[in-house]
Every structure is written in structure tokens, then in C-alpha cells.
Design a protein around this motif. Structure first.
Motif, short mmCIF file in Angstrom:
data_model
loop_
_atom_site.label_atom_id
_atom_site.label_comp_id
_atom_site.label_asym_id
_atom_site.label_seq_id
_atom_site.Cartn_x
_atom_site.Cartn_y
_atom_site.Cartn_z
N ARG A 178 -17.30 -34.77 -30.97
CA ARG A 178 -18.59 -34.07 -30.86
C ARG A 178 -19.72 -34.84 -31.51
N GLU A 179 -19.51 -36.14 -31.72
CA GLU A 179 -20.44 -36.96 -32.49
C GLU A 179 -21.89 -36.82 -32.05
N ASN A 180 -22.12 -36.76 -30.74
CA ASN A 180 -23.49 -36.71 -30.23
C ASN A 180 -24.21 -35.41 -30.56
N SER A 181 -23.44 -34.40 -30.93
CA SER A 181 -24.05 -33.11 -31.26
C SER A 181 -24.35 -32.99 -32.75
N LEU A 182 -24.09 -34.06 -33.53
CA LEU A 182 -24.30 -33.98 -34.98
C LEU A 182 -25.66 -34.56 -35.39
N CYS A 183 -26.19 -34.09 -36.52
CA CYS A 183 -27.44 -34.65 -37.04
C CYS A 183 -27.16 -36.05 -37.60
N ALA A 184 -28.24 -36.81 -37.85
CA ALA A 184 -28.09 -38.21 -38.28
C ALA A 184 -27.29 -38.32 -39.58
N ASP A 185 -27.59 -37.42 -40.52
CA ASP A 185 -26.88 -37.42 -41.80
C ASP A 185 -25.38 -37.26 -41.60
N CYS A 186 -25.04 -36.33 -40.72
CA CYS A 186 -23.63 -36.03 -40.51
C CYS A 186 -22.90 -37.16 -39.79
N ARG A 187 -23.63 -37.86 -38.94
CA ARG A 187 -22.98 -39.00 -38.26
C ARG A 187 -22.57 -40.05 -39.28
N ARG A 188 -23.40 -40.18 -40.33
CA ARG A 188 -23.07 -41.12 -41.41
C ARG A 188 -21.92 -40.55 -42.26
N ARG A 189 -22.01 -39.26 -42.58
CA ARG A 189 -20.98 -38.62 -43.40
C ARG A 189 -19.60 -38.68 -42.75
N MET A 190 -19.62 -38.68 -41.41
CA MET A 190 -18.38 -38.60 -40.65
C MET A 190 -17.41 -39.70 -41.07
N ARG A 191 -17.95 -40.89 -41.34
CA ARG A 191 -17.08 -41.99 -41.73
C ARG A 191 -16.68 -41.91 -43.20
N GLU A 192 -17.65 -41.49 -44.05
CA GLU A 192 -17.40 -41.53 -45.50
C GLU A 192 -16.68 -40.29 -46.01
N ASN A 193 -17.16 -39.15 -45.60
CA ASN A 193 -16.63 -37.92 -46.17
C ASN A 193 -16.83 -36.76 -45.20
N PRO A 194 -15.97 -36.69 -44.18
CA PRO A 194 -16.17 -35.70 -43.11
C PRO A 194 -16.25 -34.25 -43.61
N LEU A 195 -15.60 -33.97 -44.75
CA LEU A 195 -15.64 -32.60 -45.28
C LEU A 195 -17.07 -32.13 -45.54
N ARG A 196 -17.93 -33.09 -45.91
CA ARG A 196 -19.31 -32.73 -46.25
C ARG A 196 -20.06 -32.14 -45.07
N ILE A 197 -19.60 -32.44 -43.87
CA ILE A 197 -20.29 -31.93 -42.68
C ILE A 197 -20.24 -30.39 -42.64
N LEU A 198 -19.18 -29.86 -43.21
CA LEU A 198 -19.06 -28.39 -43.25
C LEU A 198 -20.16 -27.77 -44.11
N ASP A 199 -20.74 -28.59 -44.99
CA ASP A 199 -21.82 -28.18 -45.88
C ASP A 199 -23.20 -28.22 -45.23
N CYS A 200 -23.28 -28.91 -44.08
CA CYS A 200 -24.59 -29.23 -43.49
C CYS A 200 -25.34 -27.95 -43.10
N LYS A 201 -26.64 -27.94 -43.46
CA LYS A 201 -27.46 -26.77 -43.17
C LYS A 201 -28.31 -26.95 -41.90
N GLU A 202 -28.25 -28.16 -41.32
CA GLU A 202 -29.04 -28.44 -40.11
C GLU A 202 -28.65 -27.52 -38.96
N GLU A 203 -29.67 -27.02 -38.28
CA GLU A 203 -29.44 -26.15 -37.13
C GLU A 203 -28.51 -26.82 -36.11
N LYS A 204 -28.77 -28.09 -35.88
CA LYS A 204 -28.07 -28.85 -34.86
C LYS A 204 -26.54 -28.84 -35.06
N CYS A 205 -26.12 -28.82 -36.32
CA CYS A 205 -24.69 -28.97 -36.61
C CYS A 205 -23.93 -27.65 -36.62
N GLN A 206 -24.65 -26.52 -36.54
CA GLN A 206 -23.98 -25.23 -36.70
C GLN A 206 -22.94 -24.94 -35.60
N PRO A 207 -23.27 -25.21 -34.32
CA PRO A 207 -22.25 -24.94 -33.29
C PRO A 207 -21.00 -25.81 -33.47
#
Ligand SMILES: [Zn+2]
Ligand SMILES: [Zn+2]
Length: 416
Positions: A178-207
Motif C-alpha cells: 500500500r506504499e502509494n497510499s502512505l504519507c511521505a513521512d510514513c514511506r520513510r518510516r516503512m524502512r526504519e520502523n514500520p510500527l511507527r506508521i500505526l502512530d501516524c495522524k495524517e488523514e492520508k494514512c488512516q485507511p
């Protein structure tokens, strides 16, 4: 970074006083660690790819070439001290309490400061889930004592070294799809610490989050039993909690239980007032023995901000009591009242004064403004006679009394 001005000090005093009382009741010993530590302590303890270490840590290079950092949180420093002073040889669990300033390079926004304060409770050397529940209870009680209503506790388990790597892989695979549906921050987090994406408050990442696999479904047997046990204790304590599968907290050292406490207000939910969790591997990771631990911290500025917004500040912050005002008129009277003031100090009676003022009218106005019950007036005549006038500020009634008897007399009147 900001000054804590005199008008804010009573708020800090109140919060710290409640924390001290909680610490004493639950058997926590106070500890103060330096505000500066080896930067490596935090990069190893908290994790290199966390926001705290990567973006928010204030580092400094010493003349000797050491790289130090202003502490961004309490736990790593307290764990360092626990190891350094062999505290694992003391009776366990060891309960430690700290409070004071922390530093993070944050983007300035309301209620966030680069120097801020926390109240921190940590329990070392106990793996039982009862400690997790008690830590949550302690922060809940602390906030209750500070008159917070509608508190809600969010809990989650983020597993341990047995089960988290597998879940991370699972989550990683899902996120890559689902990489294309993630915000820029989360695309970076994906490699380093994917768990942090669950923390993301961006509207884009909610679905994306909503359909992500949840860690509670992938806990190992041990973590699952521990989490179940924590929830049973919370039920027993009748604490208002709910499960939040997205709660991960931004620090690498957490294992198993994580929690945050919020207040639900009419304007909706504000940022967490307190949070923490279990960190069973931190002490070992920092070079100590295997010492399971659990703890948390509450943000003092956030608490004070909420307390102020409640606008009932006068109810929880008692004004300093100055029931007596000492007024003087003339050179001799000023000298004598300076001495009399010291007599009150010896008797531990708090007295307000305005020695710098010469006008009696101005001084009595000050007495009125402070809400003093009595004004003691020393004029030329009284100074010569060795007497003092006691003026009842409410009725305006005045009487003259011998100077050597005035401390005693005021003591009697205040007792009434
Ligand atoms: Zn995102
Ligand atoms: Zn596990």
C-alpha cells in the motif's frame, strides 16, 4: 524554552506536591539523575531511528571530545543509574520516582516547549502484570487528585523479541503493498520502523492503518497471557480503559504493555497527559542484568495547561496566607518594625510588609489588596512609646498594645 514565572510557580508546586504524595504512598524512592548524559545512552536505549533521537535530541560536544545530550526523557538515565549503582542487589522490585526538566527540539506549538517537565515513576526487577496495572493506576490516581474528570486509559501490547519481529515483517509486507497510499513521512518510516506508521495522524494514512494487521492477533503465548492478565487487573481496579491496537509509543525499548491516559473534554481529546509501558529488555540492553521493568511519565506543562483551562484555578491553588500586614511611618518606626518583623519570623508567623514605602495610606492599601485581616501600625508616637496599633482591616477598629506583647497577641487571634 521558557521561564516559569512567579505566577506559574503555585501550579508547579501543586503538581509536584501531588506527585510526592503518590510516590510516598506507593513506596517509591526519589532519584535525581543529571540532565546531561552520554548521547549513546539515548541512541542505544530509545533507538536510533526514533523521532526523539533522530530529530529532537539536543547534543553537545565537550572539549574532551565526548558527545553528550540533554536528556529527552527519564527512563534511560534512571536505568543507567540502576546499573551503575548495582541497585539490582537491593530488594526488588525497586520503585524509583523522579521529576524535573527534559529537553526536546520540537516545533514550537501551543503547549509544547523545548524544555519541559515530567513526573516519572519506574519499577525495576518485577515481571508480573500486576505492576503494569499498578503503574497505570498510579498515573490515573495522580490525575484524579489534580481534579481531572472523564479520564480514559488506552492500552495495547506491542509484544517482545519473540513475537514482534514476525509481526513487523507481516506489517512491512502489508505496507509495501500500500506504499502509494502512505504519507511521505510514513514511506520513510516503512524502512526504519514500520510500527511507527500505526502512530501516524495524517488523514492520508488512516485507511491504510484501518486494514493493517494488528499486533494483538500475533502475540506469542507469553505476551498474550501477560496482556490478558494486565486487563484482568485493570477490570478488577475498575479503571476506564479501552484497547487501542494503534498505540505503539515512539520508543524502541518498550515491550508488551504500553498505555496512555487522556482527558475527554467538550473540545474533544487533547494530547496524552501521561503514558508509559513495560521495558523488560532495556536494562540488559544497556549492559546490566536481566531486569524486567515497567514505568511511565506525566507531562507537567500539559497538566497545568488543562488545569488553567478549567478556570477554577483558585479552588485548587491556595493563595499564600499573609493575614498580618506590618505598616510603618517614620525613620525610627521603620527601624523598630524591621526588628519586630524578625520576632514574627522566630514565631513562624507569616507577615507581609512594605518597608520601601513611606506613605501609610499606600501601605494600608497593599494590606487591603493582599486580603490581610490585621494591619500592625507603627508611627512616630508608637515607636517612642514602645507600642503598636492593631487595626482590624474589616471593621476598621483600632487598639494600641505594648510592642513586646504583640507577637503573642497575634498568635492568639490567628488561632481563633
Ligand atoms: Zn503517515
Ligand atoms: Zn511475545
Amino acid at each position: 524554552m521558557h521561564d516559569i514565572l512567579p505566577e506559574d510557580q503555585p501550579f508547579f508546586g501543586k503538581v509536584y506536591k501531588e506527585a510526592d504524595e503518590i510516590a510516598e504512598f506507593y513506596g517509591f524512592q526519589k532519584i535525581d539523575t543529571p540532565v546531561v548524559e552520554d548521547a549513546e545512552l539515548f541512541s542505544r536505549g530509545i533507538g536510533l531511528s526514533t523521532d526523539i533521537v533522530e530529530k529532537e535530541m539536543f547534543g553537545l560536544r565537550t572539549k574532551g571530545g565526548d558527545y553528550l545530550a540533554l536528556r529527552p526523557e527519564f527512563t534511560a538515565g534512571i536505568a543507567r543509574s540502576y546499573i551503575e549503582h548495582g541497585m539490582f542487589n537491593m530488594p526488588q522490585p525497586l520503585k524509583l520516582y523522579s521529576r524535573g526538566p527534559l529537553f526536546r527540539y520540537e516545533h514550537p506549538q501551543a503547549g509544547r516547549y523545548r524544555q519541559f517537565h515530567q513526573v516519572d515513576f519506574e519499577v525495576f526487577g518485577e515481571k508480573s502484570a500486576v505492576i503494569d496495572a499498578q503503574i497505570i493506576q498510579i498515573f490515573y490516581n495522580f490525575l484524579k487528585e489534580l481534579k481531572f474528570k472523564n479520564l480514559i486509559i488506552e492500552v495495547n501490547s506491542i509484544g517482545d523479541s519473540q513475537c514482534r519481529p514476525y509481526y513487523k515483517k507481516l506489517l512491512g509486507n502489508y505496507l509495501r503493498s500500500r506504499e502509494n497510499s502512505l504519507c511521505a513521512d510514513c514511506r520513510r518510516r516503512m524502512r526504519e520502523n514500520p510500527l511507527r506508521i500505526l502512530d501516524c495522524k495524517e488523514e492520508k494514512c488512516q485507511p491504510v492503518k484501518a486494514q493493517a494487521p494488528q499486533i494483538v492477533d500475533h502475540l506469542c503465548e507469553q505476551c498474550n497471557a501477560h496482556f490478558k492478565s494486565v486487563l484482568e487487573f485493570l477490570d478488577e481496579l475498575e479503571l476506564p480503559y479501552h484497547l487501542n491496537p494503534y498505540l505503539v509509543r515512539g520508543l524502541d525499548y518498550y515491550t508488551k504493555t504500553v498505555f496512555e491516559i487522556f482527558e475527554d473534554t467538550e473540545e474533544g481529546r487533547q494530547s496524552a497527559l501521561a503514558g508509559g509501558g513495560r521495558f523488560d529488555s532495556l536494562v540488559k540492553m544497556l549492559g546490566g542484568k536481566d531486569a524486567p521493568a515497567c514505568g511511565g511519565a506525566a507531562g507537567v506543562e500539559r497538566i497545568i495547561r488543562a488545569v488553567k483551562e478549567r478556570a477554577k484555578t483558585d479552588q485548587i491553588i491556595p493563595a499564600a496566607e499573609k493575614k498580618i500586614f506590618l505598616a510603618q511611618l517614620g525613620e525610627l518606626a521603620k527601624r523598630k518594625s524591621l526588628k519586630l518583623f524578625e520576632e514574627f519570623r522566630k514565631a513562624r508567623i507569616s507577615v507581609a510588609e512594605s518597608f520601601g514605602r513611606d506613605s501609610l495610606k499606600t501601605q494600608l492599601r497593599s494590606a487591603d489588596r493582599l486580603g490581610s485581616e490585621y494591619a500592625l501600625i507603627l508611627g512616630q508616637k508608637e515607636a517612642l512609646d514602645g507600642t503598636v496599633i492593631i487595626r482590624d482591616m474589616k471593621t476598621g477598629h483600632q487598639e494600641t498594645i505594648k510592642m513586646e506583647k504583640v507577637v503573642n497577641e497575634m498568635q492568639k487571634r490567628l488561632r481563633k
